[in-house]
Scaffold this motif. Structure first.
Motif, PDB file in Angstrom:
ATOM      1  N   GLY A   1      43.533  38.028  37.217  1.00 49.59           N
ATOM      2  CA  GLY A   1      43.286  36.397  36.624  1.00 49.59           C
ATOM      3  C   GLY A   1      43.261  36.130  38.275  1.00 49.59           C
ATOM      4  N   ILE A   2      44.134  36.748  38.973  1.00 50.85           N
ATOM      5  CA  ILE A   2      44.400  35.557  40.515  1.00 50.85           C
ATOM      6  C   ILE A   2      42.462  36.154  40.681  1.00 50.85           C
ATOM      7  N   CYS A   3      42.659  37.673  40.971  1.00 51.17           N
ATOM      8  CA  CYS A   3      41.077  38.079  41.493  1.00 51.17           C
ATOM      9  C   CYS A   3      39.831  36.726  41.130  1.00 51.17           C
ATOM     10  N   ASP A   4      39.771  36.254  39.535  1.00 45.58           N
ATOM     11  CA  ASP A   4      39.092  35.734  38.790  1.00 45.58           C
ATOM     12  C   ASP A   4      38.981  34.355  38.997  1.00 45.58           C
ATOM     13  N   ARG A   5      40.483  33.533  39.914  1.00 43.91           N
ATOM     14  CA  ARG A   5      40.233  32.776  39.797  1.00 43.91           C
ATOM     15  C   ARG A   5      39.478  32.721  41.641  1.00 43.91           C
ATOM     16  N   VAL A   6      39.925  33.067  42.188  1.00 43.46           N
ATOM     17  CA  VAL A   6      39.960  33.128  43.931  1.00 43.46           C
ATOM     18  C   VAL A   6      38.447  33.288  44.135  1.00 43.46           C
ATOM     19  N   ASN A   7      37.816  34.423  43.182  1.00 48.32           N
ATOM     20  CA  ASN A   7      36.068  34.167  43.188  1.00 48.32           C
ATOM     21  C   ASN A   7      35.638  32.766  42.542  1.00 48.32           C
TER      22      ASN A   7
ATOM     23  N   LEU B   1      36.796  30.179  43.484  1.00 48.16           N
ATOM     24  CA  LEU B   1      36.056  29.015  44.547  1.00 48.16           C
ATOM     25  C   LEU B   1      34.606  28.763  44.912  1.00 48.16           C
ATOM     26  N   PRO B   2      34.799  27.861  45.297  1.00 47.63           N
ATOM     27  CA  PRO B   2      33.068  27.121  46.212  1.00 47.63           C
ATOM     28  C   PRO B   2      33.898  28.038  47.444  1.00 47.63           C
ATOM     29  N   PRO B   3      32.159  28.298  47.947  1.00 45.14           N
ATOM     30  CA  PRO B   3      32.541  29.022  49.125  1.00 45.14           C
ATOM     31  C   PRO B   3      32.300  28.037  49.880  1.00 45.14           C
ATOM     32  N   GLY B   4      33.554  28.942  51.326  1.00 41.11           N
ATOM     33  CA  GLY B   4      34.303  27.894  52.229  1.00 41.11           C
ATOM     34  C   GLY B   4      35.360  28.333  52.804  1.00 41.11           C
ATOM     35  N   PRO B   5      36.142  27.585  54.051  1.00 41.41           N
ATOM     36  CA  PRO B   5      37.228  28.678  54.894  1.00 41.41           C
ATOM     37  C   PRO B   5      38.113  28.830  53.519  1.00 41.41           C
ATOM     38  N   LEU B   6      38.434  28.255  52.857  1.00 38.62           N
ATOM     39  CA  LEU B   6      39.556  28.381  51.722  1.00 38.62           C
ATOM     40  C   LEU B   6      39.359  29.689  50.638  1.00 38.62           C
ATOM     41  N   ARG B   7      38.077  30.289  50.613  1.00 38.29           N
ATOM     42  CA  ARG B   7      37.795  30.978  50.088  1.00 38.29           C
ATOM     43  C   ARG B   7      38.295  32.630  50.014  1.00 38.29           C
ATOM     44  N   THR B   8      37.455  32.120  51.697  1.00 38.25           N
ATOM     45  CA  THR B   8      37.432  33.477  52.704  1.00 38.25           C
ATOM     46  C   THR B   8      38.357  33.678  52.781  1.00 38.25           C
ATOM     47  N   ALA B   9      39.533  32.514  53.511  1.00 37.51           N
ATOM     48  CA  ALA B   9      41.251  33.217  53.940  1.00 37.51           C
ATOM     49  C   ALA B   9      41.607  33.662  52.991  1.00 37.51           C
ATOM     50  N   ASN B  10      41.726  33.347  51.262  1.00 35.51           N
ATOM     51  CA  ASN B  10      41.650  33.895  50.415  1.00 35.51           C
ATOM     52  C   ASN B  10      41.933  35.555  50.119  1.00 35.51           C
ATOM     53  N   LEU B  11      39.891  35.378  50.423  1.00 37.62           N
ATOM     54  CA  LEU B  11      39.251  37.069  50.412  1.00 37.62           C
ATOM     55  C   LEU B  11      40.052  37.256  51.351  1.00 37.62           C
ATOM     56  N   ARG B  12      40.295  37.245  52.614  1.00 32.74           N
ATOM     57  CA  ARG B  12      41.067  38.348  53.608  1.00 32.74           C
ATOM     58  C   ARG B  12      41.695  38.567  53.763  1.00 32.74           C
ATOM     59  N   THR B  13      42.821  37.666  53.653  1.00 26.69           N
ATOM     60  CA  THR B  13      44.257  38.073  53.653  1.00 26.69           C
ATOM     61  C   THR B  13      44.956  38.686  52.508  1.00 26.69           C
ATOM     62  N   LYS B  14      44.457  38.345  51.837  1.00 27.97           N
ATOM     63  CA  LYS B  14      45.038  38.404  49.558  1.00 27.97           C
ATOM     64  C   LYS B  14      44.516  39.208  49.028  1.00 27.97           C
ATOM     65  N   ILE B  15      42.883  38.871  48.796  1.00 27.62           N
ATOM     66  CA  ILE B  15      42.355  40.448  48.033  1.00 27.62           C
ATOM     67  C   ILE B  15      41.754  41.718  48.854  1.00 27.62           C
TER      68      ILE B  15
ATOM     69  N   GLN C   1      47.413  27.593  46.491  1.00 27.76           N
ATOM     70  CA  GLN C   1      47.517  29.157  46.436  1.00 27.76           C
ATOM     71  C   GLN C   1      48.426  28.855  45.356  1.00 27.76           C
ATOM     72  N   ALA C   2      49.535  28.558  45.075  1.00 28.10           N
ATOM     73  CA  ALA C   2      49.946  28.404  43.353  1.00 28.10           C
ATOM     74  C   ALA C   2      49.535  28.409  42.495  1.00 28.10           C
ATOM     75  N   GLU C   3      47.913  27.383  43.052  1.00 23.72           N
ATOM     76  CA  GLU C   3      47.491  27.192  41.443  1.00 23.72           C
ATOM     77  C   GLU C   3      46.572  28.492  41.205  1.00 23.72           C
ATOM     78  N   LEU C   4      46.425  29.420  41.932  1.00 25.23           N
ATOM     79  CA  LEU C   4      45.281  30.508  41.892  1.00 25.23           C
ATOM     80  C   LEU C   4      46.318  31.224  41.862  1.00 25.23           C
ATOM     81  N   GLY C   5      47.995  32.109  41.820  1.00 23.01           N
ATOM     82  CA  GLY C   5      49.079  32.560  40.855  1.00 23.01           C
ATOM     83  C   GLY C   5      49.591  33.410  41.591  1.00 23.01           C
ATOM     84  N   PHE C   6      49.445  32.901  43.195  1.00 28.15           N
ATOM     85  CA  PHE C   6      49.632  33.784  44.769  1.00 28.15           C
ATOM     86  C   PHE C   6      51.793  33.339  44.440  1.00 28.15           C
TER      87      PHE C   6
END
Lengths: 146, 146
Positions: free
Chosen positions: A54-60, A62-76, B141-146
DNA sequence: CACCATTTGACACTAACTGGGAAAAGATAC
DNA sequence: GTATCTTTTCCCAGTTAGTGTCAAATGGTG
């Protein structure tokens, strides 16, 4: 689903004991035999497969941009699927161990839908900070019934 | 396809160890025995053949103009196909090593369809920035499920 | 106190990573 | 075109890290 706080250990090769209570909870609810572990705050967080999906789906999504990138880099990206060995331990990769400074004494904390894995010292510090925060909000605490 | 974060090394000759997990993933999905490596952000990015083909095709399909030229100049032109040696390393040309400041300690990061290769220090800085950004958006971040 | 489940430490074995030497290929100067 | 130097490639071996298993220690329960 998960709750309780356990003082366990991680061995020299990086295998962390996960409390039997959590393994049973996993087994009973999702039947998983592994956890998805990633960086979180100054420790690690471990999710059952479906929650992680579920987390991965929600991150993916996200619209392309710094927030999405940051999540991919630090979490996924740093995440690793870790399965239990016969003794109920999971092998944590070096990068995650270093990030969370896991060496010997660890704390495994049930946080409802996820687990947290902490360096003992860091967990003490984080707890102390949280307690301080609550003392500054006595009224709110009272309203919660504490 | 690719995920996980690995602290590996590059030697004096410019050979970078690619984690076995990634080599296996490549083997299982596309069967490739090489990667296309190019500049990206402050590090390098490495793509399987088919993904790289797709990128090249899309860049070539751009209408002639500054954008197309810029892509050709900074991404397509510096790219090099690197194949694995028997120990699972790729030889990176000096130009790419210099660009990414790769000397000894490197980080190889799985980013789904591609790999990233970083100087250890630079990777720390990049992740620190991303973490700071995420801390500014706790609600999201919370909304994403982290 | 004895029993049981859980956790932890230890060991051997396998796989992965790293470093060096020598041959091959490519570049540069003469 | 050839000699020389640098870079890349191939191959071997040493070292480190990860995995599977067993057995001792720990702690809770009857």
């Amino acid at each position: 689903m998960f709750n309780g706080e356990f003082n366990n250990a991680i061995d020299l090769k990086g295998r962390a004991s996960i409390p039997a209570a959590f393994r049973e909870a996993l087994q009973n609810s999702t039947g998983d035999v592994s956890l998805y572990v990633t960086k979180s705050d100054s420790g690690l967080a471990a999710y059952p497969t479906s929650a992680w999906q579920g987390i991965c789906d929600r991150v993916n999504a996200l619209p392309p941009g710094p927030l999405r990138t940051a999540n991919l880099r630090t979490k996924i990206a740093p995440a690793k699927e870790c399965s239990f060995d016969r003794q109920g331990r999971i092998q944590l990769p070096q990068s995650l161990r270093e990030y969370a400074a896991l060496e010997k004494d660890i704390v495994v904390v049930g946080m409802g839908d996820k687990l947290e894995i902490w360096n003992l010292q860091r967990h003490l510090e984080a707890t102390a900070k949280s307690e301080a925060l609550l003392r500054e909000n006595e009224q709110a605490q009272a309203e919660l019934g504490f």
